[in-house]
Design a protein around this motif. Structure first.
Motif, PDB file in Angstrom:
ATOM      1  N   VAL A 232       0.846  -1.190   0.000  1.00 34.94           N
ATOM      2  CA  VAL A 232       0.000   0.000   0.000  1.00 34.94           C
ATOM      3  C   VAL A 232       0.883   1.241   0.000  1.00 34.94           C
ATOM      4  O   VAL A 232       1.657   1.455   0.922  1.00 34.94           O
ATOM      5  N   VAL A 233       0.774   2.047  -1.048  1.00 36.97           N
ATOM      6  CA  VAL A 233       1.516   3.300  -1.132  1.00 36.97           C
ATOM      7  C   VAL A 233       0.782   4.379  -0.349  1.00 36.97           C
ATOM      8  O   VAL A 233       1.379   5.096   0.451  1.00 36.97           O
ATOM      9  N   ALA A 234      -0.541   4.484  -0.563  1.00 35.78           N
ATOM     10  CA  ALA A 234      -1.311   5.539   0.097  1.00 35.78           C
ATOM     11  C   ALA A 234      -2.804   5.290  -0.007  1.00 35.78           C
ATOM     12  O   ALA A 234      -3.277   4.691  -0.971  1.00 35.78           O
ATOM     13  N   ALA A 235      -3.509   5.764   1.000  1.00 28.25           N
ATOM     14  CA  ALA A 235      -4.955   5.931   0.895  1.00 28.25           C
ATOM     15  C   ALA A 235      -5.123   7.266   0.190  1.00 28.25           C
ATOM     16  O   ALA A 235      -4.651   8.298   0.675  1.00 28.25           O
ATOM     17  N   VAL A 236      -5.732   7.263  -0.968  1.00 29.12           N
ATOM     18  CA  VAL A 236      -5.839   8.478  -1.767  1.00 29.12           C
ATOM     19  C   VAL A 236      -7.076   9.282  -1.361  1.00 29.12           C
ATOM     20  O   VAL A 236      -6.993  10.471  -1.089  1.00 29.12           O
ATOM     21  N   ARG A 237      -8.231   8.595  -1.292  1.00 33.09           N
ATOM     22  CA  ARG A 237      -9.481   9.306  -1.030  1.00 33.09           C
ATOM     23  C   ARG A 237     -10.515   8.375  -0.420  1.00 33.09           C
ATOM     24  O   ARG A 237     -10.630   7.220  -0.821  1.00 33.09           O
ATOM     25  N   LEU A 238     -11.244   8.897   0.544  1.00 30.90           N
ATOM     26  CA  LEU A 238     -12.440   8.237   1.068  1.00 30.90           C
ATOM     27  C   LEU A 238     -13.631   9.107   0.702  1.00 30.90           C
ATOM     28  O   LEU A 238     -13.531  10.338   0.728  1.00 30.90           O
ATOM     29  N   ALA A 239     -14.731   8.472   0.388  1.00 27.51           N
ATOM     30  CA  ALA A 239     -15.985   9.182   0.163  1.00 27.51           C
ATOM     31  C   ALA A 239     -17.031   8.495   1.021  1.00 27.51           C
ATOM     32  O   ALA A 239     -17.153   7.268   0.990  1.00 27.51           O
ATOM     33  N   GLY A 240     -17.743   9.287   1.799  1.00 30.01           N
ATOM     34  CA  GLY A 240     -18.752   8.718   2.676  1.00 30.01           C
ATOM     35  C   GLY A 240     -20.077   9.431   2.545  1.00 30.01           C
ATOM     36  O   GLY A 240     -20.127  10.646   2.325  1.00 30.01           O
ATOM     37  N   VAL A 241     -21.146   8.646   2.650  1.00 34.21           N
ATOM     38  CA  VAL A 241     -22.498   9.185   2.607  1.00 34.21           C
ATOM     39  C   VAL A 241     -23.198   8.791   3.894  1.00 34.21           C
ATOM     40  O   VAL A 241     -23.187   7.621   4.289  1.00 34.21           O
ATOM     41  N   VAL A 242     -23.807   9.780   4.550  1.00 32.49           N
ATOM     42  CA  VAL A 242     -24.527   9.566   5.801  1.00 32.49           C
ATOM     43  C   VAL A 242     -26.019   9.638   5.504  1.00 32.49           C
ATOM     44  O   VAL A 242     -26.493  10.611   4.901  1.00 32.49           O
ATOM     45  N   ASN A 243     -26.752   8.625   5.919  1.00 36.72           N
ATOM     46  CA  ASN A 243     -28.207   8.617   5.839  1.00 36.72           C
ATOM     47  C   ASN A 243     -28.693   9.532   6.960  1.00 36.72           C
ATOM     48  O   ASN A 243     -28.513   9.223   8.132  1.00 36.72           O
ATOM     49  N   CYS A 244     -29.287  10.674   6.592  1.00 43.75           N
ATOM     50  CA  CYS A 244     -29.626  11.662   7.623  1.00 43.75           C
ATOM     51  C   CYS A 244     -30.798  12.536   7.192  1.00 43.75           C
ATOM     52  O   CYS A 244     -31.195  12.530   6.030  1.00 43.75           O
ATOM     53  N   ALA A 245     -31.292  13.295   8.148  1.00 48.67           N
ATOM     54  CA  ALA A 245     -32.348  14.264   7.871  1.00 48.67           C
ATOM     55  C   ALA A 245     -31.745  15.474   7.155  1.00 48.67           C
ATOM     56  O   ALA A 245     -30.536  15.714   7.217  1.00 48.67           O
TER      57      ALA A 245
ATOM     58  N   SER B  57     -30.742  -0.559   1.525  1.00 43.87           N
ATOM     59  CA  SER B  57     -31.011  -1.411   2.689  1.00 43.87           C
ATOM     60  C   SER B  57     -31.257  -0.603   3.960  1.00 43.87           C
ATOM     61  O   SER B  57     -31.265  -1.153   5.050  1.00 43.87           O
ATOM     62  N   GLY B  58     -31.425   0.708   3.849  1.00 42.31           N
ATOM     63  CA  GLY B  58     -31.629   1.539   5.026  1.00 42.31           C
ATOM     64  C   GLY B  58     -30.370   1.753   5.846  1.00 42.31           C
ATOM     65  O   GLY B  58     -30.441   2.246   6.977  1.00 42.31           O
ATOM     66  N   MET B  59     -29.194   1.402   5.280  1.00 40.26           N
ATOM     67  CA  MET B  59     -27.943   1.535   6.038  1.00 40.26           C
ATOM     68  C   MET B  59     -27.740   2.981   6.472  1.00 40.26           C
ATOM     69  O   MET B  59     -28.175   3.913   5.810  1.00 40.26           O
ATOM     70  N   ALA B  60     -27.058   3.143   7.608  1.00 42.12           N
ATOM     71  CA  ALA B  60     -26.838   4.471   8.180  1.00 42.12           C
ATOM     72  C   ALA B  60     -25.710   5.226   7.493  1.00 42.12           C
ATOM     73  O   ALA B  60     -25.753   6.454   7.401  1.00 42.12           O
ATOM     74  N   VAL B  61     -24.711   4.507   7.004  1.00 39.43           N
ATOM     75  CA  VAL B  61     -23.519   5.118   6.404  1.00 39.43           C
ATOM     76  C   VAL B  61     -23.008   4.192   5.307  1.00 39.43           C
ATOM     77  O   VAL B  61     -23.138   2.968   5.405  1.00 39.43           O
ATOM     78  N   GLU B  62     -22.398   4.782   4.288  1.00 38.98           N
ATOM     79  CA  GLU B  62     -21.720   4.013   3.243  1.00 38.98           C
ATOM     80  C   GLU B  62     -20.388   4.702   2.957  1.00 38.98           C
ATOM     81  O   GLU B  62     -20.326   5.932   2.902  1.00 38.98           O
ATOM     82  N   VAL B  63     -19.323   3.906   2.793  1.00 35.04           N
ATOM     83  CA  VAL B  63     -17.986   4.456   2.550  1.00 35.04           C
ATOM     84  C   VAL B  63     -17.338   3.734   1.373  1.00 35.04           C
ATOM     85  O   VAL B  63     -17.355   2.502   1.315  1.00 35.04           O
ATOM     86  N   GLU B  64     -16.774   4.513   0.459  1.00 35.58           N
ATOM     87  CA  GLU B  64     -15.972   3.954  -0.635  1.00 35.58           C
ATOM     88  C   GLU B  64     -14.570   4.533  -0.540  1.00 35.58           C
ATOM     89  O   GLU B  64     -14.359   5.521   0.167  1.00 35.58           O
ATOM     90  N   ALA B  65     -13.614   3.924  -1.251  1.00 34.16           N
ATOM     91  CA  ALA B  65     -12.223   4.366  -1.108  1.00 34.16           C
ATOM     92  C   ALA B  65     -11.422   4.138  -2.379  1.00 34.16           C
ATOM     93  O   ALA B  65     -11.754   3.290  -3.200  1.00 34.16           O
ATOM     94  N   ILE B  66     -10.342   4.921  -2.481  1.00 33.73           N
ATOM     95  CA  ILE B  66      -9.350   4.745  -3.534  1.00 33.73           C
ATOM     96  C   ILE B  66      -7.987   4.650  -2.854  1.00 33.73           C
ATOM     97  O   ILE B  66      -7.647   5.479  -2.005  1.00 33.73           O
ATOM     98  N   PHE B  67      -7.215   3.608  -3.203  1.00 33.36           N
ATOM     99  CA  PHE B  67      -5.875   3.405  -2.680  1.00 33.36           C
ATOM    100  C   PHE B  67      -4.890   3.330  -3.827  1.00 33.36           C
ATOM    101  O   PHE B  67      -5.227   2.864  -4.915  1.00 33.36           O
ATOM    102  N   GLN B  68      -3.661   3.749  -3.565  1.00 33.53           N
ATOM    103  CA  GLN B  68      -2.567   3.543  -4.513  1.00 33.53           C
ATOM    104  C   GLN B  68      -1.763   2.357  -4.032  1.00 33.53           C
ATOM    105  O   GLN B  68      -1.383   2.292  -2.853  1.00 33.53           O
ATOM    106  N   LEU B  69      -1.529   1.401  -4.924  1.00 37.22           N
ATOM    107  CA  LEU B  69      -0.762   0.192  -4.598  1.00 37.22           C
ATOM    108  C   LEU B  69       0.504   0.126  -5.427  1.00 37.22           C
ATOM    109  O   LEU B  69       0.550   0.637  -6.549  1.00 37.22           O
ATOM    110  N   LYS B  70       1.528  -0.538  -4.894  1.00 39.06           N
ATOM    111  CA  LYS B  70       2.723  -0.813  -5.683  1.00 39.06           C
ATOM    112  C   LYS B  70       2.366  -1.840  -6.739  1.00 39.06           C
ATOM    113  O   LYS B  70       1.536  -2.715  -6.518  1.00 39.06           O
ATOM    114  N   SER B  71       3.027  -1.743  -7.871  1.00 40.28           N
ATOM    115  CA  SER B  71       2.771  -2.695  -8.960  1.00 40.28           C
ATOM    116  C   SER B  71       3.245  -4.081  -8.623  1.00 40.28           C
ATOM    117  O   SER B  71       4.087  -4.314  -7.839  1.00 40.28           O
TER     118      SER B  71
END
Length: 157
Positions: free
Chosen positions: A91-104, A143-157
């Motif tokens: 793992v070179v780096a965590a590049v970006r996280l994106a999160g969505v919160v189920n909220c009012a 599914s009514g989930m409270a939170v969802e998170v996606e991510a982008i990582f940089q990896l060594k070849s």
């Protein structure tokens, strides 16, 4: 950290790497493009069971939302471990996280909720876990989930 594993680092933090959850739609859970690994949105599920549902700030507390985000991050790390054969040195780096919160519509603590995910990624990866992030809200999630998170990582070849 050349011989360290993601699993071992999580154990040091008192956590275990979960088994990955299968996709619940027509997509793949992770896709590598060059040295980037894109991990699809992860729910707060453990062993296929949704642990947090409802709207944060209305049905569940901000602290519970943070826990949900942390479980999402654990699932992200599960896919990362699979993609890099559990080796932290790939793992070179965590590049970006994106999160969505189920909220009012008047909820404003999105960043506090997503800190649960960001802090776990940084705790596991150290400086390589520092990342860019977006925290947004939605009036509903699958599914009514409270939170969802996606991510982008940089990896060594």
């Amino acid at each position: 950290m050349s011989t360290a594993t993601l699993s071992a680092r999580l154990r040091e933090l008192g956590m275990t790497l979960p088994s990955t959850n299968p996709p619940r739609g027509a997509y793949v859970p992770a896709m590598r493009a060059g040295d980037l690994l894109f991990i699809a949105g992860q729910a707060p599920r453990l062993d296929g069971v949704l642990k947090f549902s409802g709207r944060v700030g209305r049905d569940i507390s901000i602290e519970a939302g943070r826990e949900a985000a942390q479980i999402c991050a654990l699932n992200v790390l599960g896919h990362l471990a699979h993609a890099c054969d559990d080796q932290l040195d790939r793992v070179v780096a965590a590049v970006r996280l994106a999160g969505v919160v189920n909220c009012a519509e008047d909820f404003t603590a999105h960043s506090q909720v997503l800190d649960g995910a960001s802090e776990l990624i940084a705790a596991v990866l150290g400086d390589r876990g520092r990342h860019a992030r977006i925290a947004t809200g939605a009036s509903s999630l699958p599914s009514g989930m409270a939170v969802e998170v996606e991510a982008i990582f940089q990896l060594k070849s």
